[in-house]
Design a protein around this motif. Sequence first.
Motif, PDB file in Angstrom:
ATOM      1  N   LEU A 149       0.822  -1.202   0.000  1.00 54.42           N
ATOM      2  CA  LEU A 149       0.000   0.000   0.000  1.00 54.42           C
ATOM      3  C   LEU A 149       0.858   1.255   0.000  1.00 54.42           C
ATOM      4  CD1 LEU A 149      -2.758   1.281   0.053  1.00 54.42           C
ATOM      5  CD2 LEU A 149      -2.811   0.974   2.540  1.00 54.42           C
ATOM      6  N   ASP A 150       1.976   1.235   0.731  1.00 48.67           N
ATOM      7  CA  ASP A 150       2.854   2.400   0.736  1.00 48.67           C
ATOM      8  C   ASP A 150       3.401   2.677  -0.661  1.00 48.67           C
ATOM      9  OD1 ASP A 150       4.418   0.112   0.681  1.00 48.67           O
ATOM     10  OD2 ASP A 150       5.972   0.924   2.002  1.00 48.67           O
ATOM     11  N   GLU A 151       3.702   1.617  -1.401  1.00 49.19           N
ATOM     12  CA  GLU A 151       4.201   1.777  -2.768  1.00 49.19           C
ATOM     13  C   GLU A 151       3.115   2.327  -3.682  1.00 49.19           C
ATOM     14  OE1 GLU A 151       6.411  -0.959  -6.204  1.00 49.19           O
ATOM     15  OE2 GLU A 151       5.566  -1.879  -4.406  1.00 49.19           O
ATOM     16  N   ARG A 152       1.895   1.862  -3.505  1.00 49.76           N
ATOM     17  CA  ARG A 152       0.794   2.319  -4.350  1.00 49.76           C
ATOM     18  C   ARG A 152       0.475   3.788  -4.089  1.00 49.76           C
ATOM     19  NH1 ARG A 152      -2.902  -2.373  -2.384  1.00 49.76           N
ATOM     20  NH2 ARG A 152      -4.598  -1.256  -3.421  1.00 49.76           N
ATOM     21  N   ILE A 153       0.525   4.199  -2.822  1.00 47.54           N
ATOM     22  CA  ILE A 153       0.320   5.614  -2.489  1.00 47.54           C
ATOM     23  C   ILE A 153       1.416   6.454  -3.123  1.00 47.54           C
ATOM     24  CG2 ILE A 153       0.322   7.306  -0.615  1.00 47.54           C
ATOM     25  CD1 ILE A 153      -0.990   5.153   1.148  1.00 47.54           C
ATOM     26  N   ASP A 176     -12.988   7.307   1.390  1.00 43.73           N
ATOM     27  CA  ASP A 176     -12.877   7.347  -0.069  1.00 43.73           C
ATOM     28  C   ASP A 176     -11.519   6.834  -0.521  1.00 43.73           C
ATOM     29  OD1 ASP A 176     -15.439   8.392  -0.458  1.00 43.73           O
ATOM     30  OD2 ASP A 176     -14.743  10.442  -0.140  1.00 43.73           O
ATOM     31  N   LEU A 177     -10.473   7.131   0.261  1.00 43.77           N
ATOM     32  CA  LEU A 177      -9.146   6.615  -0.071  1.00 43.77           C
ATOM     33  C   LEU A 177      -9.105   5.097   0.088  1.00 43.77           C
ATOM     34  CD1 LEU A 177      -6.806   9.296   1.555  1.00 43.77           C
ATOM     35  CD2 LEU A 177      -7.143   8.857  -0.885  1.00 43.77           C
ATOM     36  N   CYS A 178      -9.785   4.583   1.096  1.00 46.11           N
ATOM     37  CA  CYS A 178      -9.849   3.129   1.275  1.00 46.11           C
ATOM     38  C   CYS A 178     -10.532   2.473   0.082  1.00 46.11           C
ATOM     39  CB  CYS A 178     -10.599   2.790   2.561  1.00 46.11           C
ATOM     40  SG  CYS A 178      -9.715   3.229   4.075  1.00 46.11           S
ATOM     41  N   ASN A 179     -11.596   3.098  -0.415  1.00 47.83           N
ATOM     42  CA  ASN A 179     -12.269   2.576  -1.611  1.00 47.83           C
ATOM     43  C   ASN A 179     -11.366   2.669  -2.833  1.00 47.83           C
ATOM     44  OD1 ASN A 179     -14.659   2.012  -0.210  1.00 47.83           O
ATOM     45  ND2 ASN A 179     -15.523   4.035  -0.603  1.00 47.83           N
ATOM     46  N   LEU A 180     -10.641   3.776  -2.928  1.00 50.91           N
ATOM     47  CA  LEU A 180      -9.742   3.984  -4.058  1.00 50.91           C
ATOM     48  C   LEU A 180      -8.676   2.900  -4.121  1.00 50.91           C
ATOM     49  CD1 LEU A 180      -8.666   5.847  -6.380  1.00 50.91           C
ATOM     50  CD2 LEU A 180      -7.317   7.002  -4.632  1.00 50.91           C
ATOM     51  N   PHE A 181      -8.097   2.574  -2.949  1.00 51.98           N
ATOM     52  CA  PHE A 181      -7.024   1.581  -2.918  1.00 51.98           C
ATOM     53  C   PHE A 181      -7.524   0.173  -2.590  1.00 51.98           C
ATOM     54  CE2 PHE A 181      -4.709   5.578  -1.998  1.00 51.98           C
ATOM     55  CZ  PHE A 181      -3.787   5.518  -3.029  1.00 51.98           C
ATOM     56  N   ASN A 186      -8.587  -0.257   8.687  1.00 52.05           N
ATOM     57  CA  ASN A 186      -7.488  -0.539   9.601  1.00 52.05           C
ATOM     58  C   ASN A 186      -6.180  -0.787   8.860  1.00 52.05           C
ATOM     59  OD1 ASN A 186      -8.494  -2.985   8.597  1.00 52.05           O
ATOM     60  ND2 ASN A 186      -7.736  -4.145  10.350  1.00 52.05           N
ATOM     61  N   VAL A 187      -6.269  -1.390   7.679  1.00 54.70           N
ATOM     62  CA  VAL A 187      -5.071  -1.628   6.862  1.00 54.70           C
ATOM     63  C   VAL A 187      -4.509  -0.306   6.354  1.00 54.70           C
ATOM     64  CG1 VAL A 187      -4.181  -2.699   4.748  1.00 54.70           C
ATOM     65  CG2 VAL A 187      -5.845  -3.922   6.171  1.00 54.70           C
ATOM     66  N   PHE A 188      -5.410   0.576   5.911  1.00 60.43           N
ATOM     67  CA  PHE A 188      -4.972   1.884   5.402  1.00 60.43           C
ATOM     68  C   PHE A 188      -4.343   2.715   6.521  1.00 60.43           C
ATOM     69  CE2 PHE A 188      -5.594   6.332   4.243  1.00 60.43           C
ATOM     70  CZ  PHE A 188      -5.106   6.346   2.946  1.00 60.43           C
ATOM     71  N   ASP A 189      -4.994   2.733   7.687  1.00 61.34           N
ATOM     72  CA  ASP A 189      -4.468   3.499   8.817  1.00 61.34           C
ATOM     73  C   ASP A 189      -3.090   2.980   9.233  1.00 61.34           C
ATOM     74  OD1 ASP A 189      -6.609   5.201   8.957  1.00 61.34           O
ATOM     75  OD2 ASP A 189      -7.658   4.077  10.523  1.00 61.34           O
ATOM     76  N   ALA A 190      -2.930   1.677   9.249  1.00 60.77           N
ATOM     77  CA  ALA A 190      -1.654   1.082   9.649  1.00 60.77           C
ATOM     78  C   ALA A 190      -0.548   1.445   8.671  1.00 60.77           C
ATOM     79  CB  ALA A 190      -1.794  -0.438   9.750  1.00 60.77           C
ATOM     80  N   ALA A 191      -0.860   1.411   7.374  1.00 63.68           N
ATOM     81  CA  ALA A 191       0.136   1.746   6.358  1.00 63.68           C
ATOM     82  C   ALA A 191       0.539   3.209   6.452  1.00 63.68           C
ATOM     83  CB  ALA A 191      -0.408   1.436   4.966  1.00 63.68           C
ATOM     84  N   GLU A 194       2.693   3.778   9.507  1.00 62.08           N
ATOM     85  CA  GLU A 194       4.060   3.284   9.291  1.00 62.08           C
ATOM     86  C   GLU A 194       4.859   4.246   8.420  1.00 62.08           C
ATOM     87  OE1 GLU A 194       7.338   1.107   7.439  1.00 62.08           O
ATOM     88  OE2 GLU A 194       5.547   1.838   6.390  1.00 62.08           O
ATOM     89  N   MET A 195       4.207   4.826   7.390  1.00 61.18           N
ATOM     90  CA  MET A 195       4.875   5.803   6.520  1.00 61.18           C
ATOM     91  C   MET A 195       5.173   7.086   7.294  1.00 61.18           C
ATOM     92  SD  MET A 195       2.782   5.291   2.926  1.00 61.18           S
ATOM     93  CE  MET A 195       3.865   6.349   1.949  1.00 61.18           C
ATOM     94  N   GLU A 196       4.288   7.439   8.224  1.00 65.39           N
ATOM     95  CA  GLU A 196       4.505   8.624   9.046  1.00 65.39           C
ATOM     96  C   GLU A 196       5.699   8.416   9.981  1.00 65.39           C
ATOM     97  OE1 GLU A 196       1.442  11.832  10.849  1.00 65.39           O
ATOM     98  OE2 GLU A 196       1.163   9.773  11.553  1.00 65.39           O
ATOM     99  N   GLN A 197       5.821   7.201  10.520  1.00 64.73           N
ATOM    100  CA  GLN A 197       6.950   6.882  11.384  1.00 64.73           C
ATOM    101  C   GLN A 197       8.273   6.967  10.628  1.00 64.73           C
ATOM    102  OE1 GLN A 197       5.259   7.164  14.427  1.00 64.73           O
ATOM    103  NE2 GLN A 197       6.782   5.649  15.057  1.00 64.73           N
ATOM    104  N   ARG A 198       8.243   6.700   9.334  1.00 66.87           N
ATOM    105  CA  ARG A 198       9.450   6.773   8.496  1.00 66.87           C
ATOM    106  C   ARG A 198       9.665   8.186   7.943  1.00 66.87           C
ATOM    107  NH1 ARG A 198       7.494   2.181   4.663  1.00 66.87           N
ATOM    108  NH2 ARG A 198       9.167   2.898   3.291  1.00 66.87           N
ATOM    109  N   ASN A 199       8.839   9.138   8.406  1.00 73.26           N
ATOM    110  CA  ASN A 199       8.934  10.537   7.997  1.00 73.26           C
ATOM    111  C   ASN A 199       8.745  10.722   6.487  1.00 73.26           C
ATOM    112  OD1 ASN A 199       9.219  13.244   8.835  1.00 73.26           O
ATOM    113  ND2 ASN A 199      11.335  13.309   8.120  1.00 73.26           N
TER     114      ASN A 199
END
Length: 239
Positions: A149-153, A176-181, A186-191, A194-199
């Motif tokens: 998901l991080d790669e797709r974003i 809407d982003l969850c529908n888009l992807f 919960n999967v979207f929030d987790a991804a 994780e991306m936020e933690q990596r700045n």
Amino acid sequence: MFELLMNLPLFRGVSRSRIAEVVGSAKFHFLKYPKGETVVRAGEECTHLAFVISGSVRSEISNSSKRFSVSQTLKAPSAIAPDFLFGRTTRYPGTVVALTDCSILKISKVDYIRILNADQVFMFNFLNTLSVNAQKALDGILALTSGGLDERIAFWIIALTQPGSEDIELTCKTRDLCNLFSVQRNVFDAACHEMEQRNLIRYSPRKIEIVDRREMLSLLERQSETQEDVPGQLKVENE
């Protein structure tokens, strides 16, 4: 004038003598826009190649319902949507507003065609710009069905923004982003966490802010390097 033109992305690498010939044969329109004034509107016919030569502008692209939008800041020296000057669709994809007092250089399509024919370097610069943008857009669509998901974003951000852009924001409700992807909340929030933690991003329920576009591109490059080179594998080229 010479230094200004030689620093513009589509004029780089051209000799000073050739620039002098161009200045003498083509018409250059220098326009000033105060902060907050609209430079181009979404859907407006793209009849000129436009460059930001001082200051900065804010570009925003949105879907027809206005529920999804991507905005970015373009600073001098940057071209404004150069890949919409030719082709089937020759209307600006988004609205561009002066973020600060700024100066814009415009060259008509007719004059720019003459410039392209004047030297191969002009032509190569423009073709490279078109190719990079087209390839990134294609990768962005294909990435919806492959990769994490991080790669797709990241692919979406790269496909919908220009190289060198800053302060990128993807504005859309989380559902809407969850529908888009095509993922659960919960999967979207987790991804995103994780991306936020990596700045890489700053995340809120209605907005994703990109910390650094180049880091998003680097994410894709690092992930592609760890994958096997198999048919159909997505590859990302340097900007």
